[in-house]
Design a protein around this motif. Structure first.
Motif, mmCIF file in Angstrom:
data_model
loop_
_atom_site.group_PDB
_atom_site.id
_atom_site.type_symbol
_atom_site.label_atom_id
_atom_site.label_comp_id
_atom_site.label_asym_id
_atom_site.label_seq_id
_atom_site.Cartn_x
_atom_site.Cartn_y
_atom_site.Cartn_z
ATOM 1 N N THR A 52 0.829 -1.218 0.000
ATOM 2 C CA THR A 52 0.000 0.000 0.000
ATOM 3 C C THR A 52 0.862 1.266 0.000
ATOM 4 O O THR A 52 1.838 1.330 -0.728
ATOM 5 N N VAL A 53 0.505 2.254 0.796
ATOM 6 C CA VAL A 53 1.244 3.518 0.783
ATOM 7 C C VAL A 53 2.044 3.695 2.078
ATOM 8 O O VAL A 53 1.750 3.089 3.101
ATOM 9 N N HIS A 54 3.047 4.532 2.004
ATOM 10 C CA HIS A 54 3.993 4.706 3.104
ATOM 11 C C HIS A 54 3.285 5.102 4.407
ATOM 12 O O HIS A 54 2.552 6.107 4.435
ATOM 13 N N GLY A 55 3.500 4.312 5.444
ATOM 14 C CA GLY A 55 2.968 4.639 6.770
ATOM 15 C C GLY A 55 1.529 4.250 7.005
ATOM 16 O O GLY A 55 0.999 4.475 8.091
ATOM 17 N N ARG A 56 0.859 3.702 5.997
ATOM 18 C CA ARG A 56 -0.578 3.449 6.123
ATOM 19 C C ARG A 56 -0.939 1.968 6.166
ATOM 20 O O ARG A 56 -2.118 1.625 6.079
ATOM 21 N N ALA A 57 0.041 1.100 6.292
ATOM 22 C CA ALA A 57 -0.246 -0.339 6.249
ATOM 23 C C ALA A 57 -1.221 -0.744 7.353
ATOM 24 O O ALA A 57 -2.151 -1.524 7.110
ATOM 25 N N ALA A 82 6.714 2.624 10.201
ATOM 26 C CA ALA A 82 5.890 2.396 11.400
ATOM 27 C C ALA A 82 5.841 3.601 12.324
ATOM 28 O O ALA A 82 4.808 3.869 12.942
ATOM 29 N N LEU A 83 6.955 4.328 12.434
ATOM 30 C CA LEU A 83 7.023 5.311 13.529
ATOM 31 C C LEU A 83 7.325 6.748 13.142
ATOM 32 O O LEU A 83 7.257 7.635 13.991
ATOM 33 N N HIS A 89 -0.879 5.985 13.206
ATOM 34 C CA HIS A 89 -1.605 4.728 13.016
ATOM 35 C C HIS A 89 -1.120 3.672 14.002
ATOM 36 O O HIS A 89 -1.898 2.863 14.500
ATOM 37 N N PHE A 90 0.170 3.686 14.255
ATOM 38 C CA PHE A 90 0.740 2.681 15.153
ATOM 39 C C PHE A 90 0.148 2.794 16.555
ATOM 40 O O PHE A 90 -0.334 1.811 17.121
#
Ligand SMILES: Cc1ncc(C[n+]2csc(CCOP(=O)(O)OP(=O)(O)O)c2C)c(N)n1
Ligand code: SF4
Length: 253
Positions: A52-57, A82-83, A89-90
């Motif tokens: 998917t897109v960066h940071g949005r998994a 992730a951070l 989101h994390f």
């Protein structure tokens, strides 16, 4: 896709062993990844995969888990994915305790885009964007995950290959939001910039700088990074709670 000696391949190997040993059908696994060298792990696997897109998994994975709670969700991420961009989101995925396994390959750098520093690059390290040393302080992924509410939190390194599979097995079978941080090496950028040598030297450093949780060595040297399972607790899982809400709404009370 990965450079020779990249630690992410060791994580891939450990993950495949874990899935095989658990006997999970590959059709019952959905792997959702964002963007980064670590996130390319999904390209090597024959599960249901979404790149998917960066940071949005984690956000994509949440949607899938909510509609198909019967499937096993694996979410591999880099420390940046992730951070940095994905930090919000994390913490919220952890807070909700949604049943999925977040695998964070922490090489302390943005590998894919050329070695920029990440929120996991320690104070005083070098990066292409910090040629005179990084003055930011880094997160502790384990502490952050625990504080945000993750119900399974563990850490190991690519040196400790068997521990990777054992931890991933425990994380995948845990009912709730599981976080496994795996310290991984990026010899191409982090290793070269910080003069840590090649992959094997970097793995030696991980061996020397880590110790099992609560070891005598940790008491003698507080700078050592602990490995092991920090938290494993049972707390109501999000999808099962959501099902109850749907049931109540259907009954109108
Ligand atoms: C919205 C957005 N911003 C920035 C980027 C550029 N970008 C791609 S991967 C990445 C960071 C990768 O680092 P990390 O997640 O730690 O994974 P690694 O490559 O080190 O395994 C960045 C900033 C992007 N693809 N999309
Ligand atoms: S740049 Fe670093 S993280 Fe990316 S594949 Fe190469 S060694 Fe691995």
């Amino acid at each position: 896709m990965w450079c020779p000696g990249c630690g992410h391949g060791i994580v891939l190997n450990g993950l495949i062993r874990a899935v095989e040993q658990l006997g999970i059908d590959k059709n019952d696994i959905v792997m959702v990844s964002g963007i980064g060298c670590s996130s390319r792990i999904s390209g090597y696997l024959d599960f249901h995969t979404l790149h998917t897109v960066h940071g949005r998994a984690l956000a994509f994975a949440t949607g899938i888990k909510m509609s198909r709670p019967d499937l096993n969700l694996l979410v591999p991420m880099g420390d940046g994915d992730a951070l940095a961009i994905g930090g919000n989101h994390f913490i919220h995925a952890a807070r909700r305790n949604i049943d999925m396994t977040a695998i964070i390959m922490n090489n302390r750098v943005y590998g894919m885009t050329g070695g920029q520093y990440s929120p996991l690059s320690a104070y005083g390290t070098l990066a292409t964007t910090a040629p005179y040393t990084n003055i930011d302080h880094s997160f502790d992924i384990v502490q952050l995950a625990i504080a945000a509410g993750a119900t399974f939190v563990a850490r190991t390194t690519t040196y400790h290959v068997q521990q990777i599979s054992e931890m991933l097995k425990e994380a995948i079978t845990h009912k709730g939001f599981s976080v496994v941080e795996i310290l991984s090496q990026c010899p191409t950028y982090y290793g070269r910039k910080n003069k840590e040598g090649g992959a094997s030297e970097m793995m030696e450093i991980m061996k020397e700088n880590t110790t099992p949780i609560g070891s005598k060595a940790k008491q003698e040297n507080p700078n050592l990074i602990e490995r092991g399972v920090f938290v494993k607790k049972e707390t109501p899982e999000y999808c099962s709670q959501y099902d109850k809400i749907i049931e109540r709404a259907m009954k109108g009370k």
